[in-house]
Design an enzyme around this catalytic site. Structure first.
Site, PDB file in Angstrom:
ATOM      1  N   SER A   6       0.848  -1.189   0.000  1.00 45.71           N
ATOM      2  CA  SER A   6       0.000   0.000   0.000  1.00 45.71           C
ATOM      3  C   SER A   6       0.886   1.241   0.000  1.00 45.71           C
ATOM      4  CB  SER A   6      -0.898  -0.001   1.244  1.00 45.71           C
ATOM      5  OG  SER A   6      -1.508   1.271   1.362  1.00 45.71           O
ATOM      6  N   HIS A  30      -1.075  -1.114  -4.349  1.00 46.88           N
ATOM      7  CA  HIS A  30      -2.402  -0.802  -3.813  1.00 46.88           C
ATOM      8  C   HIS A  30      -2.480   0.701  -3.496  1.00 46.88           C
ATOM      9  CE1 HIS A  30      -6.092  -1.822  -1.530  1.00 46.88           C
ATOM     10  NE2 HIS A  30      -5.685  -0.910  -0.657  1.00 46.88           N
ATOM     11  N   ASP A  32      -4.774   3.729  -1.927  1.00 48.87           N
ATOM     12  CA  ASP A  32      -5.927   4.072  -1.097  1.00 48.87           C
ATOM     13  C   ASP A  32      -6.377   5.485  -1.419  1.00 48.87           C
ATOM     14  OD1 ASP A  32      -6.215   1.724   0.566  1.00 48.87           O
ATOM     15  OD2 ASP A  32      -4.245   2.253   1.360  1.00 48.87           O
ATOM     16  N   MET A  34      -8.818   8.381  -0.597  1.00 49.37           N
ATOM     17  CA  MET A  34      -9.680   8.798   0.525  1.00 49.37           C
ATOM     18  C   MET A  34     -10.141  10.228   0.282  1.00 49.37           C
ATOM     19  SD  MET A  34      -7.331   7.402   3.640  1.00 49.37           S
ATOM     20  CE  MET A  34      -6.663   5.744   3.661  1.00 49.37           C
ATOM     21  N   HIS A  63      -8.246   1.347  -4.453  1.00 51.81           N
ATOM     22  CA  HIS A  63      -9.253   1.117  -3.410  1.00 51.81           C
ATOM     23  C   HIS A  63      -9.868   2.471  -3.084  1.00 51.81           C
ATOM     24  CE1 HIS A  63      -9.759  -0.049   1.153  1.00 51.81           C
ATOM     25  NE2 HIS A  63     -10.934   0.072   0.550  1.00 51.81           N
ATOM     26  N   MET A  65     -12.071   4.745  -1.085  1.00 52.96           N
ATOM     27  CA  MET A  65     -12.817   4.945   0.171  1.00 52.96           C
ATOM     28  C   MET A  65     -13.442   6.335   0.083  1.00 52.96           C
ATOM     29  SD  MET A  65      -9.973   3.284   2.681  1.00 52.96           S
ATOM     30  CE  MET A  65      -8.735   3.361   1.401  1.00 52.96           C
ATOM     31  N   MET A 138     -11.783  -5.641   4.666  1.00 52.44           N
ATOM     32  CA  MET A 138     -11.036  -4.702   5.519  1.00 52.44           C
ATOM     33  C   MET A 138     -10.808  -5.359   6.873  1.00 52.44           C
ATOM     34  SD  MET A 138     -10.304  -2.035   3.811  1.00 52.44           S
ATOM     35  CE  MET A 138      -9.462  -1.263   5.194  1.00 52.44           C
ATOM     36  N   ASP A 176      -6.916  -6.323   3.664  1.00 49.68           N
ATOM     37  CA  ASP A 176      -6.280  -5.002   3.764  1.00 49.68           C
ATOM     38  C   ASP A 176      -6.383  -4.474   5.189  1.00 49.68           C
ATOM     39  OD1 ASP A 176      -5.338  -2.443   3.294  1.00 49.68           O
ATOM     40  OD2 ASP A 176      -7.030  -1.839   2.021  1.00 49.68           O
TER      41      ASP A 176
HETATM   42  C1  DX5 Z   1      -6.564   1.580   5.344  1.00 51.30           C
HETATM   43  C2  DX5 Z   1      -6.045   1.269   3.987  1.00 51.30           C
HETATM   44  C3  DX5 Z   1      -4.934   0.320   3.922  1.00 51.30           C
HETATM   45  C4  DX5 Z   1      -3.676   0.740   4.613  1.00 51.30           C
HETATM   46  C5  DX5 Z   1      -3.012  -0.500   5.125  1.00 51.30           C
HETATM   47  O1  DX5 Z   1      -7.682   2.389   5.221  1.00 51.30           O
HETATM   48  O2  DX5 Z   1      -7.080   0.782   3.148  1.00 51.30           O
HETATM   49  O3  DX5 Z   1      -4.624  -0.060   2.566  1.00 51.30           O
HETATM   50  O4  DX5 Z   1      -2.780   1.437   3.787  1.00 51.30           O
HETATM   51  O5  DX5 Z   1      -1.965  -0.116   5.935  1.00 51.30           O
HETATM   52  P1  DX5 Z   1      -1.363  -1.044   7.036  1.00 51.30           P
HETATM   53  O6  DX5 Z   1      -0.786  -2.239   6.321  1.00 51.30           O
HETATM   54  O7  DX5 Z   1      -0.337  -0.186   7.665  1.00 51.30           O
HETATM   55  O8  DX5 Z   1      -2.478  -1.423   7.956  1.00 51.30           O
HETATM   56 ZN    ZN Z   2      -6.680  -0.128   1.037  1.00 56.74          ZN
END
Ligand code: DX5
Ligand code: ZN
Length: 218
Positions: A6, A30, A32, A34, A63, A65, A138, A176
């Site tokens: 990630s 990956h 994220d 947000m 991903h 969110m 998740m 994840d």
């Molecule tokens: C959280 C994310 C994850 C995050 C995982 O909202 O979707 O992808 O980056 O990070 P770690 O591996 O540090 O939990």
């Molecule tokens: Zn993620």
């Protein structure tokens, strides 16, 4: 096992060095996304993502969110995503809307994924499982890296694996949040196909951390 670091945890002061290590050691990246609304945190926009796209041929796993997954599907499809995974909760569990979005993502020739939060029972997405390419479980509350792995996600992985086998489906099961060398073995045993890891991969030597994660799935 597909390892998907990630890049939320990447050190952007060492972008090219870290990206070339990733290019040589893993299968997916990956991302994220947000929006500061569906989750409190803000992360990447399309400009940064396009810069990654220029420097890698790895599968870019996005991903989202976000509260408006239709809008961000367009944004990141145009920016060069290979797969887009949205949250069931962002569409308030409306299965018809989820189906429309899955079809829309696939119409852009991208892999379509659905994600559920730790508090959402996996059975609720059962009607969508024959449509999706990927299910993202998740194992922390979405929004931040560095949280502790929630063990109830293992039961969801097992459910998805059994459902897949019993119904002759072939979606990937991705996990994840809080993934590390301590839980990777169990995740593999229960049926995970893709492990997302942020803090574990980027804290220290990236290459050896990826190797450790891979080895612990055996
Ligand atoms: C959280 C994310 C994850 C995050 C995982 O909202 O979707 O992808 O980056 O990070 P770690 O591996 O540090 O939990
Ligand atoms: Zn993620």
């Amino acid at each position: 096992m597909i390892i998907a670091p990630s890049v939320l945890s990447l050190d952007y002061s060492k972008f090219s060095e870290q990206l070339s290590t990733l290019n040589e050691n893993c299968e997916w990246l990956h991302f994220d996304v947000m929006d500061g609304h569906f989750v409190p945190n803000l992360s990447f926009g399309p400009k940064l993502f396009k810069d990654f796209r220029k420097c890698t041929s790895l599968f870019l796993d996005v991903h989202i969110m976000v509260s408006d997954p239709f809008y961000y599907t367009d944004v990141f499809a145009d920016a060069g995503a290979d797969g887009i995974t949205f949250h069931y909760e962002a569409l308030n569990g409306d299965l018809d809307k989820c189906n429309v979005l899955i079809t829309y993502i696939k119409s852009k020739y991208l892999k379509a994924g659905i994600s559920i939060n730790p508090g959402t029972p996996v059975e609720l997405i059962e009607p969508l499982l024959k449509e999706v390419d990927l299910v993202l479980i998740m194992s922390v509350e979405p929004g931040y890296g560095g949280q502790e792995f929630m063990h109830n996600s293992l039961n969801k992985v097992e459910y998805l694996k059994n459902y897949k086998l019993n119904n002759n489906l072939n979606y990937l099961i991705e996990v994840d949040g809080g993934v590390n060398d301590k839980n990777a073995h169990d995740l593999n045993a229960k049926g995970a196909d893709v492990l997302v890891a942020g803090s574990f991969v980027f804290n220290g030597d990236i290459e050896s951390n990826i190797e450790k994660l891979r080895n612990s799935t055996n």
